[in-house]
Design a protein around this motif. Sequence first.
Motif, PDB file in Angstrom:
ATOM      1  N   GLU A 176      -4.507  14.941  -7.945  1.00 36.38           N
ATOM      2  CA  GLU A 176      -4.954  15.474  -9.074  1.00 36.38           C
ATOM      3  C   GLU A 176      -4.801  15.264 -10.542  1.00 36.38           C
ATOM      4  OE1 GLU A 176      -6.972  17.417 -11.767  1.00 36.38           O
ATOM      5  OE2 GLU A 176      -6.489  18.393 -10.111  1.00 36.38           O
ATOM      6  N   GLU A 177      -2.955  14.687 -10.094  1.00 37.39           N
ATOM      7  CA  GLU A 177      -2.902  13.646 -11.083  1.00 37.39           C
ATOM      8  C   GLU A 177      -3.825  12.108 -11.337  1.00 37.39           C
ATOM      9  OE1 GLU A 177       1.188  11.186 -12.121  1.00 37.39           O
ATOM     10  OE2 GLU A 177       1.331  13.312 -11.866  1.00 37.39           O
ATOM     11  N   LEU A 178      -3.821  11.134  -9.982  1.00 37.30           N
ATOM     12  CA  LEU A 178      -4.420  10.546  -9.850  1.00 37.30           C
ATOM     13  C   LEU A 178      -6.454  10.040 -10.260  1.00 37.30           C
ATOM     14  CD1 LEU A 178      -2.995   8.799  -7.312  1.00 37.30           C
ATOM     15  CD2 LEU A 178      -3.245   7.390  -9.464  1.00 37.30           C
ATOM     16  N   THR A 179      -6.358  11.465 -10.217  1.00 41.38           N
ATOM     17  CA  THR A 179      -7.927  11.858  -9.797  1.00 41.38           C
ATOM     18  C   THR A 179      -8.519  12.424 -12.081  1.00 41.38           C
ATOM     19  OG1 THR A 179      -8.553  13.213  -8.366  1.00 41.38           O
ATOM     20  CG2 THR A 179      -9.829  12.970  -9.554  1.00 41.38           C
ATOM     21  N   SER A 180      -7.182  12.349 -12.346  1.00 42.22           N
ATOM     22  CA  SER A 180      -7.383  13.266 -13.512  1.00 42.22           C
ATOM     23  C   SER A 180      -7.153  11.721 -14.438  1.00 42.22           C
ATOM     24  CB  SER A 180      -6.338  13.701 -14.171  1.00 42.22           C
ATOM     25  OG  SER A 180      -7.048  15.144 -13.665  1.00 42.22           O
ATOM     26  N   ASP A 218       4.425   1.595 -11.440  1.00 35.74           N
ATOM     27  CA  ASP A 218       5.497   1.992 -12.102  1.00 35.74           C
ATOM     28  C   ASP A 218       6.019   3.476 -11.144  1.00 35.74           C
ATOM     29  OD1 ASP A 218       6.232  -0.342 -12.567  1.00 35.74           O
ATOM     30  OD2 ASP A 218       5.955  -0.040 -14.887  1.00 35.74           O
ATOM     31  N   TYR A 219       4.893   3.985 -11.580  1.00 37.87           N
ATOM     32  CA  TYR A 219       4.750   5.217 -11.183  1.00 37.87           C
ATOM     33  C   TYR A 219       4.497   6.417  -9.629  1.00 37.87           C
ATOM     34  CZ  TYR A 219       5.774   5.417 -16.085  1.00 37.87           C
ATOM     35  OH  TYR A 219       5.931   5.127 -17.070  1.00 37.87           O
ATOM     36  N   TYR A 220       4.004   5.334  -8.709  1.00 41.55           N
ATOM     37  CA  TYR A 220       3.400   6.129  -7.253  1.00 41.55           C
ATOM     38  C   TYR A 220       3.921   4.986  -6.207  1.00 41.55           C
ATOM     39  CZ  TYR A 220       0.079   8.342 -10.540  1.00 41.55           C
ATOM     40  OH  TYR A 220       0.254   9.905 -11.071  1.00 41.55           O
ATOM     41  N   ARG A 249       1.152  -1.282   0.055  1.00 44.48           N
ATOM     42  CA  ARG A 249      -0.031   0.184   0.234  1.00 44.48           C
ATOM     43  C   ARG A 249       1.021   1.007   0.263  1.00 44.48           C
ATOM     44  NH1 ARG A 249      -3.955   0.731   4.867  1.00 44.48           N
ATOM     45  NH2 ARG A 249      -1.973   0.882   5.988  1.00 44.48           N
ATOM     46  N   THR A 250       0.223   2.032  -1.058  1.00 44.57           N
ATOM     47  CA  THR A 250       1.788   3.795  -0.836  1.00 44.57           C
ATOM     48  C   THR A 250       0.434   4.365  -0.869  1.00 44.57           C
ATOM     49  OG1 THR A 250       2.561   2.919  -2.063  1.00 44.57           O
ATOM     50  CG2 THR A 250       2.314   4.570  -2.708  1.00 44.57           C
ATOM     51  N   THR A 251       0.693   5.948   0.531  1.00 43.64           N
ATOM     52  CA  THR A 251      -0.506   6.728   0.381  1.00 43.64           C
ATOM     53  C   THR A 251      -0.042   8.181   0.119  1.00 43.64           C
ATOM     54  OG1 THR A 251      -1.356   5.228   2.924  1.00 43.64           O
ATOM     55  CG2 THR A 251      -2.109   7.679   2.413  1.00 43.64           C
ATOM     56  N   GLY A 295      -3.931   4.519 -20.215  1.00 46.14           N
ATOM     57  CA  GLY A 295      -3.061   3.503 -18.763  1.00 46.14           C
ATOM     58  C   GLY A 295      -1.936   3.446 -18.484  1.00 46.14           C
ATOM     59  N   VAL A 296      -1.300   3.517 -17.360  1.00 45.40           N
ATOM     60  CA  VAL A 296       0.311   3.099 -16.911  1.00 45.40           C
ATOM     61  C   VAL A 296      -0.356   2.401 -15.648  1.00 45.40           C
ATOM     62  CG1 VAL A 296       1.314   5.000 -18.398  1.00 45.40           C
ATOM     63  CG2 VAL A 296       0.709   4.911 -15.781  1.00 45.40           C
TER      64      VAL A 296
END
Length: 147
Positions: free
Chosen positions: A55-59, A125-127, A45-47, A120-121
């Motif tokens: 904003e990025e994850l909502t978009s 790998d990004y978060y 889990r990453t918070t 999607g990615v």
Amino acid sequence: MAIVATLVVTGCIAQKRSVGVQAADVAKVELYFYTYGTDPRTVERTTITSPGLIEELTSAFTDVPVSAPNDTEQTKGARAAGVRYTTKDGRRIELTQIFVEPSVVFILWQDGSANRTELGVPLVDYYREGDPTEVVSADEAPIARLP
């Protein structure tokens, strides 16, 4: 001739789906990483609390062009991310992204429906880097199944 052109253009318009929450209303986003099609006992889990990343994850899940979830057999063993948005008033909105390969991504929405998208990615790998990551029980994650 105009009727034929209208039918062709209309048939190409993709349906769009959205997570249904505005970034300004989100207090945090939790990402749960696991392999789809397995029954994990634990997940990572990453918070995320950074407004820019929220904003990025909502978009990323707003106005997503989607189609019917065909050929779902290929999801077994793919990278999955359970995504939980917690709003400032305490509501939780959840979805699961299954990344098979570029242009083959499935989204399982909170209402129990599923779609395929070419966008999607792999979120892992990004978060994962730079944000607090911990191993937690799989019971905590929004692990959805394809209908």
